[in-house]
Motif scaffolding. Structure first.
Motif, PDB file in Angstrom:
ATOM      1  N   VAL A   1      29.212 -25.221  19.970  1.00  0.00           N
ATOM      2  CA  VAL A   1      27.971 -26.402  20.466  1.00  0.00           C
ATOM      3  C   VAL A   1      27.935 -27.928  18.839  1.00  0.00           C
ATOM      4  N   ILE A   2      28.262 -28.520  19.893  1.00  0.00           N
ATOM      5  CA  ILE A   2      28.399 -30.110  18.781  1.00  0.00           C
ATOM      6  C   ILE A   2      27.245 -30.956  19.833  1.00  0.00           C
ATOM      7  N   HIS A   3      26.651 -31.572  18.597  1.00  0.00           N
ATOM      8  CA  HIS A   3      25.411 -32.634  19.165  1.00  0.00           C
ATOM      9  C   HIS A   3      25.132 -33.834  18.083  1.00  0.00           C
ATOM     10  N   ALA A   4      25.242 -34.691  18.413  1.00  0.00           N
ATOM     11  CA  ALA A   4      25.108 -36.604  17.991  1.00  0.00           C
ATOM     12  C   ALA A   4      24.119 -37.385  17.845  1.00  0.00           C
ATOM     13  N   GLU A   5      24.256 -37.805  17.151  1.00  0.00           N
ATOM     14  CA  GLU A   5      23.184 -37.918  16.598  1.00  0.00           C
ATOM     15  C   GLU A   5      23.237 -39.426  15.110  1.00  0.00           C
ATOM     16  N   THR A   6      22.521 -40.363  15.365  1.00  0.00           N
ATOM     17  CA  THR A   6      22.472 -40.971  13.811  1.00  0.00           C
ATOM     18  C   THR A   6      22.328 -40.201  12.764  1.00  0.00           C
ATOM     19  N   PRO A   7      22.859 -40.908  11.742  1.00  0.00           N
ATOM     20  CA  PRO A   7      22.992 -39.992  10.176  1.00  0.00           C
ATOM     21  C   PRO A   7      21.067 -38.985   9.588  1.00  0.00           C
ATOM     22  N   PRO A   8      21.734 -38.229   9.249  1.00  0.00           N
ATOM     23  CA  PRO A   8      20.494 -37.616   8.338  1.00  0.00           C
ATOM     24  C   PRO A   8      19.755 -38.523   7.043  1.00  0.00           C
ATOM     25  N   TYR A   9      18.797 -38.517   7.175  1.00  0.00           N
ATOM     26  CA  TYR A   9      18.499 -39.675   5.887  1.00  0.00           C
ATOM     27  C   TYR A   9      18.423 -38.978   4.450  1.00  0.00           C
ATOM     28  N   ARG A  10      19.644 -38.513   4.098  1.00  0.00           N
ATOM     29  CA  ARG A  10      19.483 -37.240   3.107  1.00  0.00           C
ATOM     30  C   ARG A  10      21.129 -37.947   2.260  1.00  0.00           C
ATOM     31  N   ASP A  11      21.904 -38.535   3.770  1.00  0.00           N
ATOM     32  CA  ASP A  11      23.192 -39.712   3.708  1.00  0.00           C
ATOM     33  C   ASP A  11      22.537 -40.607   2.601  1.00  0.00           C
ATOM     34  N   LEU A  12      21.511 -41.198   3.427  1.00  0.00           N
ATOM     35  CA  LEU A  12      21.130 -42.675   3.170  1.00  0.00           C
ATOM     36  C   LEU A  12      20.554 -43.015   1.899  1.00  0.00           C
ATOM     37  N   PRO A  13      20.556 -44.200   1.439  1.00  0.00           N
ATOM     38  CA  PRO A  13      19.527 -44.723   0.325  1.00  0.00           C
ATOM     39  C   PRO A  13      18.502 -44.787   0.792  1.00  0.00           C
ATOM     40  N   ALA A  14      16.970 -44.649   0.392  1.00  0.00           N
ATOM     41  CA  ALA A  14      15.840 -44.399   0.414  1.00  0.00           C
ATOM     42  C   ALA A  14      15.099 -45.889   0.919  1.00  0.00           C
ATOM     43  N   TYR A  15      16.033 -46.902   1.055  1.00  0.00           N
ATOM     44  CA  TYR A  15      15.446 -48.014   1.421  1.00  0.00           C
ATOM     45  C   TYR A  15      16.342 -48.058   3.038  1.00  0.00           C
ATOM     46  N   ASP A  16      17.250 -47.267   3.226  1.00  0.00           N
ATOM     47  CA  ASP A  16      17.754 -47.623   4.236  1.00  0.00           C
ATOM     48  C   ASP A  16      17.126 -45.951   5.737  1.00  0.00           C
ATOM     49  N   ALA A  17      17.275 -45.141   4.571  1.00  0.00           N
ATOM     50  CA  ALA A  17      16.251 -44.275   5.359  1.00  0.00           C
ATOM     51  C   ALA A  17      15.377 -44.248   6.013  1.00  0.00           C
ATOM     52  N   PHE A  18      14.001 -45.858   5.201  1.00  0.00           N
ATOM     53  CA  PHE A  18      12.724 -45.975   5.748  1.00  0.00           C
ATOM     54  C   PHE A  18      13.455 -46.708   7.584  1.00  0.00           C
ATOM     55  N   MET A  19      14.118 -47.840   6.767  1.00  0.00           N
ATOM     56  CA  MET A  19      14.236 -48.579   8.225  1.00  0.00           C
ATOM     57  C   MET A  19      14.547 -47.837   9.471  1.00  0.00           C
ATOM     58  N   LEU A  20      16.039 -47.119   9.550  1.00  0.00           N
ATOM     59  CA  LEU A  20      16.559 -45.704  10.326  1.00  0.00           C
ATOM     60  C   LEU A  20      15.099 -45.453  10.417  1.00  0.00           C
ATOM     61  N   ASP A  21      13.677 -45.286  10.394  1.00  0.00           N
ATOM     62  CA  ASP A  21      12.469 -44.331  10.254  1.00  0.00           C
ATOM     63  C   ASP A  21      12.300 -45.364  11.350  1.00  0.00           C
ATOM     64  N   TRP A  22      12.444 -45.891  11.330  1.00  0.00           N
ATOM     65  CA  TRP A  22      10.924 -46.897  11.894  1.00  0.00           C
ATOM     66  C   TRP A  22      10.687 -46.427  13.107  1.00  0.00           C
ATOM     67  N   ASP A  23      11.917 -46.008  14.069  1.00  0.00           N
ATOM     68  CA  ASP A  23      11.337 -45.426  15.073  1.00  0.00           C
ATOM     69  C   ASP A  23      10.390 -44.244  15.136  1.00  0.00           C
ATOM     70  N   THR A  24       9.866 -43.678  14.311  1.00  0.00           N
ATOM     71  CA  THR A  24       9.108 -42.606  14.408  1.00  0.00           C
ATOM     72  C   THR A  24       7.617 -43.340  14.426  1.00  0.00           C
ATOM     73  N   ARG A  25       7.779 -44.167  14.407  1.00  0.00           N
ATOM     74  CA  ARG A  25       5.789 -45.047  14.199  1.00  0.00           C
ATOM     75  C   ARG A  25       5.655 -45.591  15.248  1.00  0.00           C
ATOM     76  N   ASN A  26       7.013 -46.499  15.597  1.00  0.00           N
ATOM     77  CA  ASN A  26       6.883 -47.784  16.135  1.00  0.00           C
ATOM     78  C   ASN A  26       7.909 -47.542  17.234  1.00  0.00           C
ATOM     79  N   ASN A  27       8.384 -46.507  18.251  1.00  0.00           N
ATOM     80  CA  ASN A  27       8.788 -46.974  19.237  1.00  0.00           C
ATOM     81  C   ASN A  27       8.869 -45.738  19.424  1.00  0.00           C
TER      82      ASN A  27
END
Length: 390
Positions: free
Chosen positions: A299-325
Motif C-alpha cells: 500500500v502506498i499513499h502520495a501526498e505533500t511532505p510532512p511538516y517535520r521535514d520542513l523549516p518552521a516557516y515553510d511548514a506554516f506556509m504549507l499549512d495554509w490550506d487547513t484554515r483557508n481552503n
C-alpha cells in the motif's frame, strides 16, 4: 492512446468540457493569477516574517519563533500575509466559478457523451452508499458540492468541473493528463520494487481517474480498479477512461470498508486522498488495506511532505490550506509517521517506508516554484510517498 505531445495544454479527450474563447480566457487568467501569487506575491511573506513579524514575536514573547505554531502566531495579523491570503482564497473561488460556467452550459451534452462509446472497463454505483461526514460536512478545497453532490439525473458535472480545475490549480504542472502524482508513484515503485508484478491494483479515492489511468500502461498484465464515494466523478471517470481506451473497473465505495474479498489486491494506492479523510478514517482505511492486500502486497499513499521535514516557516506556509481552503484534515495528515500508523493497523512497522520522489513530469512549461506552500500544490517538484508491505 499515444502519449500527449502538447505539454502546454490539457489533453483534449472526448468528455473534457469545451470552452468558448471568453471562457478559456477566463480560465487562463485564473491560472496566470495563481502562478503570479505563487511565484511573485507569496515570496513577500518571508520578507514580512523576517523583517517585521518575527521581531514583534520575539519582543512580545521574549524568544525567537521556533515552531510553525509560533510562526502562525507571529504572522496571523500581518497585513501582507492577510493580503496574500485573501488573494489566494479568492483565486480558488474564481477557479471553481470559471470551470463551472462551461460545464453548466453544456451539461446535457456531457451526460450524453459520457454514455457513448464502446464499453471498456466497468462502472458500478451504489445509491445507498452513505457519504462520510468528513466529505458532506464541508466543500473540500472550496469545490461547490464536493465530489458527491448530484444536480441532475446521471450527473457528471462535478467530475467535469474537477478535471479542468485540477489543471488550472496545478498551473499545468501535473502534465497534460493531470497524471503526475500517479506517474511519480509508479516511478517510485519501479525504482524500489523492480520485480513487483501486481495482478490487481486498487486506487482509493480515484475521483476522475487522473492518477488511475497510468497504472494500466505501467502494469499491462494487471486489472486496475478505482473507488470513490462520489457518483458524479465516477461516471465522468468511466467515460474519460473509455474515451482513452483504458479498461478500469470503477465502483462507488467508501475506502474504509469495501466489498472486495480478502487478499484481492497486490497493490493499493492513493493520490492526495489522505488529507481529505479524518484521523479515524485513515486508520480504518489502512486496516482495510491490510485486509485487502495479498501476502507481499504493497500500500502506498502520495501526498505533500510532512511538516517535520520542513523549516518552521515553510511548514506554516504549507499549512495554509487547513484554515483557508476548506481542508480541515490537511494539517493532521502532514503529521503522519508511516511506521507508527503501520503498527496501529496490522502491518509490520519494519516494512513501512517514507520517501520523497521527484515529480515524473518535469518540463520547462511546468515552471515549478520548487517551494512547498499553500495554494501551490505540487510546486515543490516532488511528492511524499509513504506506506507499508504486508
Amino acid at each position: 492512446m499515444n502519449a500527449p505531445t502538447d505539454l502546454k495544454n490539457q489533453y483534449v479527450h472526448a468528455v473534457l468540457p469545451e470552452t468558448t474563447s471568453d471562457e478559456f480566457a477566463r480560465q487562463e487568467f485564473v491560472k496566470s493569477l495563481k502562478f503570479h501569487l505563487a511565484s511573485q506575491v507569496s515570496v513577500g511573506n518571508k520578507d514580512a516574517f523576517d523583517g517585521r513579524a518575527a521581531k514583534a514575536f520575539a519582543k512580545e514573547q521574549g524568544r525567537e519563533p521556533e515552531t510553525m505554531h509560533d510562526v502562525r502566531k507571529a504572522m496571523e495579523t500581518d497585513s501582507y500575509f492577510r493580503f496574500w491570503s485573501a488573494l489566494q482564497r479568492n483565486s480558488q473561488e474564481m477557479m471553481w466559478k470559471s470551470t463551472q460556467i462551461p460545464v453548466e452550459r453544456q451539461l446535457g451534452d456531457l451526460i450524453a457523451k459520457s454514455e457513448d462509446g464502446a464499453e471498456c472497463g466497468s462502472l458500478r454505483l451504489d445509491e445507498s452508499l452513505e457519504v462520510p461526514k468528513y466529505h458532506n460536512a464541508v466543500d473540500i478545497h472550496c469545490m461547490p458540492g464536493g465530489y458527491h453532490t448530484e444536480f441532475t439525473d446521471k450527473d457528471v458535472a462535478n467530475g467535469a468541473v474537477y478535471d479542468r480545475a485540477v489543471y488550472i490549480y496545478a498551473m499545468g504542472r501535473m502534465g497534460p493528463l493531470n497524471s503526475d502524482i500517479g506517474d511519480t508513484t509508479i516511478a517510485y515503485l519501479k525504482e524500489n520494487y523492480p520485480d513487483f508484478k501486481p495482478r490487481r491494483i486498487l486506487d482509493m479515492g480515484c475521483t476522475v481517474g487522473h492518477s488511475t489511468l497510468p497504472y494500466v500502461d505501467a502494469y499491462p498484465d494487471a486489472e486496475v480498479y478505482g473507488i470513490d464515494v462520489g457518483a458524479p466523478v465516477l461516471r465522468y471517470a468511466h467515460a474519460r477512461a473509455k474515451s482513452m481506451g483504458k479498461p478500469i473497473h470503477f465502483s462507488q465505495q467508501n475506502a474504509e470498508k469495501t466489498d472486495f474479498e480478502d487478499g484481492f489486491f497486490d497493490l493499493i494506492v492513493s493520490h492526495i486522498l489522505v488529507h481529505e479523510t479524518s484521523h479515524r478514517a485513515i486508520r480504518s482505511i489502512m486496516r482495510e488495506c491490510h485486509r485487502l492486500l495479498s501476502d507481499g502486497g504493497i500500500v502506498i499513499h502520495a501526498e505533500t511532505p510532512p511538516y517535520r521535514d520542513l523549516p518552521a516557516y515553510d511548514a506554516f506556509m504549507l499549512d495554509w490550506d487547513t484554515r483557508n481552503n476548506n481542508e480541515p484534515f490537511w494539517g493532521a495528515s502532514h503529521e503522519i509517521k508511516a511506521e507508527d500508523i503501520a503498527k496501529e493497523t496490522g502491518f509490520d512497522p519494519g516494512t513501512a517506508f517514507e520517501a520523497y520522489q521527484p515529480s515524473a513530469f518535469e518540463a520547462e512549461e511546468a515552471r515549478r516554484t520548487k517551494v512547498f506552500q499553500g495554494g501551490d500544490f505540487g510546486g515543490g517538484g516532488a511528492w511524499w510517498v509513504w506506506g507499508a508491505r504486508k
